[in-house]
Every structure is written in structure tokens, then in C-alpha cells.
Motif scaffolding. Structure first.
Motif, PDB file in Angstrom:
ATOM      1  N   GLY A 131      37.636  37.825  39.875  1.00  0.00           N
ATOM      2  CA  GLY A 131      38.837  37.047  40.153  1.00  0.00           C
ATOM      3  C   GLY A 131      38.950  36.491  41.548  1.00  0.00           C
ATOM      4  O   GLY A 131      40.058  36.387  42.091  1.00  0.00           O
ATOM      5  N   LYS A 132      37.814  36.114  42.155  1.00  0.00           N
ATOM      6  CA  LYS A 132      37.897  35.506  43.476  1.00  0.00           C
ATOM      7  C   LYS A 132      36.762  34.515  43.679  1.00  0.00           C
ATOM      8  O   LYS A 132      35.682  34.647  43.105  1.00  0.00           O
ATOM      9  CB  LYS A 132      37.875  36.562  44.584  1.00  0.00           C
ATOM     10  CG  LYS A 132      36.616  37.414  44.625  1.00  0.00           C
ATOM     11  CD  LYS A 132      36.723  38.470  45.726  1.00  0.00           C
ATOM     12  CE  LYS A 132      35.470  39.331  45.803  1.00  0.00           C
ATOM     13  NZ  LYS A 132      35.573  40.365  46.857  1.00  0.00           N
ATOM     14  N   LYS A 253      39.616  32.885  47.786  1.00  0.00           N
ATOM     15  CA  LYS A 253      40.711  32.434  46.924  1.00  0.00           C
ATOM     16  C   LYS A 253      40.661  33.148  45.584  1.00  0.00           C
ATOM     17  O   LYS A 253      39.599  33.461  45.072  1.00  0.00           O
ATOM     18  CB  LYS A 253      40.620  30.920  46.710  1.00  0.00           C
ATOM     19  CG  LYS A 253      40.604  30.108  48.005  1.00  0.00           C
ATOM     20  CD  LYS A 253      41.852  30.311  48.821  1.00  0.00           C
ATOM     21  CE  LYS A 253      41.820  29.477  50.103  1.00  0.00           C
ATOM     22  NZ  LYS A 253      43.003  29.699  50.968  1.00  0.00           N
ATOM     23  N   LYS A 254      41.837  33.385  45.046  1.00  0.00           N
ATOM     24  CA  LYS A 254      41.913  34.011  43.730  1.00  0.00           C
ATOM     25  C   LYS A 254      41.530  32.997  42.658  1.00  0.00           C
ATOM     26  O   LYS A 254      41.852  31.819  42.742  1.00  0.00           O
ATOM     27  CB  LYS A 254      43.315  34.533  43.464  1.00  0.00           C
ATOM     28  CG  LYS A 254      43.779  35.611  44.439  1.00  0.00           C
ATOM     29  CD  LYS A 254      42.948  36.883  44.303  1.00  0.00           C
ATOM     30  CE  LYS A 254      43.463  37.978  45.238  1.00  0.00           C
ATOM     31  NZ  LYS A 254      42.664  39.211  45.135  1.00  0.00           N
ATOM     32  N   SER A 255      40.802  33.491  41.670  1.00  0.00           N
ATOM     33  CA  SER A 255      40.477  32.652  40.511  1.00  0.00           C
ATOM     34  C   SER A 255      40.909  33.383  39.265  1.00  0.00           C
ATOM     35  O   SER A 255      41.172  34.587  39.278  1.00  0.00           O
ATOM     36  CB  SER A 255      38.970  32.372  40.464  1.00  0.00           C
ATOM     37  OG  SER A 255      38.237  33.556  40.239  1.00  0.00           O
ATOM     38  N   ARG A 256      40.971  32.651  38.175  1.00  0.00           N
ATOM     39  CA  ARG A 256      41.369  33.259  36.926  1.00  0.00           C
ATOM     40  C   ARG A 256      40.165  33.954  36.304  1.00  0.00           C
ATOM     41  O   ARG A 256      39.176  33.304  35.985  1.00  0.00           O
ATOM     42  CB  ARG A 256      41.896  32.186  35.960  1.00  0.00           C
ATOM     43  CG  ARG A 256      42.393  32.739  34.638  1.00  0.00           C
ATOM     44  CD  ARG A 256      42.943  31.636  33.789  1.00  0.00           C
ATOM     45  NE  ARG A 256      44.073  30.994  34.456  1.00  0.00           N
ATOM     46  CZ  ARG A 256      44.657  29.883  34.001  1.00  0.00           C
ATOM     47  NH1 ARG A 256      44.203  29.280  32.915  1.00  0.00           N
ATOM     48  NH2 ARG A 256      45.673  29.372  34.646  1.00  0.00           N
TER      49      ARG A 256
END
Length: 258
Positions: A131-132, A253-256
Motif C-alpha cells: 500500500g505505498k 505515498k499511499k496506494s490502494r
């Protein structure tokens, strides 16, 4: 897409659980003008037999070292065999997204850049997304790179016509950081393709998973590569830690999760 040949440098060692997915991520590239040079570093599992199943594709080459000699030796062997205008790197447990090569080659040719890299994402050993997205400065300078390695090894690509073939350090770890430093010494700044194009696997026993081991190898870069004194290397490590804990987190950054 057809264009200049890209040589993909892949050392392998006991990667039977991952190597098939790694190779398939290359075969899935929208940019098809590539060669993948896999140098096996004395695997004792089924890595080699799995690689051999892919050799029906003439773009994939396998070379085997007589004994385990380290990733630096394996990468240098592959580099000497490379025929491409561009050289890129992908370890035997990591992955590329399908448009990785196409977007980077287009970026380099349109901007007349001899070196670039990209953002990347992280997964755990089982393939679960963490998630990043790891990003980087939009104009990376040698000074910034001195304080920390902003370039993911699985994202870097350079132009042989500009640099020649760059030999890898014989050090067991952080070879990529030293290579990027040599590149930035020459061109001063570099720009990333500002999107995630690769997937980095964090394995339980990897350098990324052990902060203590990471710090020890980073210290050796300052001590042996930059030829700093013991005191100078300690001061550099303080700068590295400041960058690692206070500056770099701003570029994660956060990712899905997939």
C-alpha cells in the motif's frame, strides 16, 4: 513498440518461488525490443530448470556461474554480454509493469536524457501489496543522491552510447547506489518518470528488511566508495539518517492495495 534494444540484467540465486513471475513480467512488456540476460549465481534449488522453460523465447538468455560469487559478479557478467543501446536491471524476485520499458525509453528519447528511473511499489514476500509508492525528487542531484539512494535498482536504465558499459562494484551490497552516484557525477541531475512502473518484493532476509544490515552497508559506501575517514563516514551516516527519517518519508505515498 519497436525501437532501440534494451538489455535487461538479471542475476538469480535460489529464486524458484519468484523467477517465473519475474520473467513473465518482461514477456508482458508493451515494448518488445529487449533481451533478458539471466546469470545464475550457483542456485541449488529449481531456479535454473524453471528459467530453462522460458528459453524457447530467443530474447531470454541463461548463463551459469561455476560457483556462488555474489550479485556484483553476476551483473558484470551479464553486462559484458549485453548488446543493447540501453541497460536496465531487474532482480529475480521483482516485477515490472507492462508499460515500464515503453514509457522509460520514450521519456529518455523525447527529453534526450541518457539516464532515468521511475517510482515503484512494494509487496511482501508472498506478493501482497503493502500500500505505498516510493517516489523521488523531480530533479535528482548528485548531492541528494549522496545522502540517500533515491533510485530503485529495478527502475534504473542508462544509455550505453553515452556512458559506455558501467562496471558494477564487487561489494556484496549497495552496488546500485554506487553506480547511480557515478552516473550523477557525470550528468549532475536526473529526472524520473513520475509514476510507478515497477514492483519491489521485500523478502524476510533481504537488506531492505534488516535496518541494521542496511546501515552497515551504507556506512561502507561512505567509507570505501567515497573514501571518507571513520569520523567523516559517521558524520555522513548522520546525514543519511536525517534524510531517511525526515525527508524521504515525504516521498512515500499511499496506494490502494491490490
Amino acid at each position: 513498440m519497436k525501437g532501440h534494444l534494451v538489455s535487461i540484467i538479471t542475476p538469480s540465486f535460489n529464486s524458484e518461488k519468484f523467477i517465473s513471475d519475474t520473467i513473465q513480467s518482461i514477456k508482458n512488456q508493451t515494448y518488445q525490443d529487449w533481451e533478458m540476460i539471466i546469470v545464475d549465481d550457483g542456485s541449488t534449488d529449481d531456479t535454473v530448470s524453471i528459467i530453462k522453460e522460458f528459453l524457447t523465447d530467443s530474447r531470454i538468455q541463461l548463463y551459469q556461474l561455476d560457483q556462488n560469487s555474489g550479485t556484483g559478479v553476476a551483473r558484470n557478467k551479464a553486462i559484458t554480454l549485453a548488446k543493447g543501446r540501453y541497460i536496465s536491471f531487474l532482480d529475480s524476485d521483482d516485477l515490472w509493469k507492462p508499460e515500464k520499458l515503453q514509457k522509460q525509453v520514450e521519456f529518455m528519447t523525447s527529453k534526450n536524457q541518457p539516464f532515468t528511473f521511475s517510482y515503484y511499489e512494494c509487496i511482501d514476500e508472498s506478493g501482497k501489496a503493502l500500500g505505498k509508492i516510493i517516489q523521488a525528487p523531480q530533479k535528482l542531484t548528485y548531492r541528494q543522491l549522496f545522502w540517500s539512494n533515491w533510485v530503485g535498482n529495478l527502475t534504473g536504465i542508462y544509455d550505453v552510447n553515452f556512458f559506455g558499459k558501467i562496471a558494477i562494484s564487487s561489494a556484496r551490497k549497495r552496488q546500485d547506489w554506487m553506480m547511480w552516484l557515478n552516473i550523477l557525477k557525470k550528468i549532475k541531475t536526473a529526472e524520473p518518470v513520475p509514476e510507478s512502473l515497477a514492483i519491489y518484493r521485500i523478502r524476510e532476509n533481504s537488506i531492505s528488511a534488516s535496518k541494521t544490515v542496511l546501515l552497515r552497508h551504507n556506512y561502507k559506501v561512505y567509507r570505501d566508495f567515497h573514501h571518507k575517514s571513520i569520523i567523516g563516514s559517521v558524520i555522513c551516516m548522520i546525514g543519511f539518517l536525517f534524510t531517511h527519517f525526515f525527508i524521504k518519508p515525504k516521498y512515500v505515498k499511499k496506494s490502494r492495495p491490490e
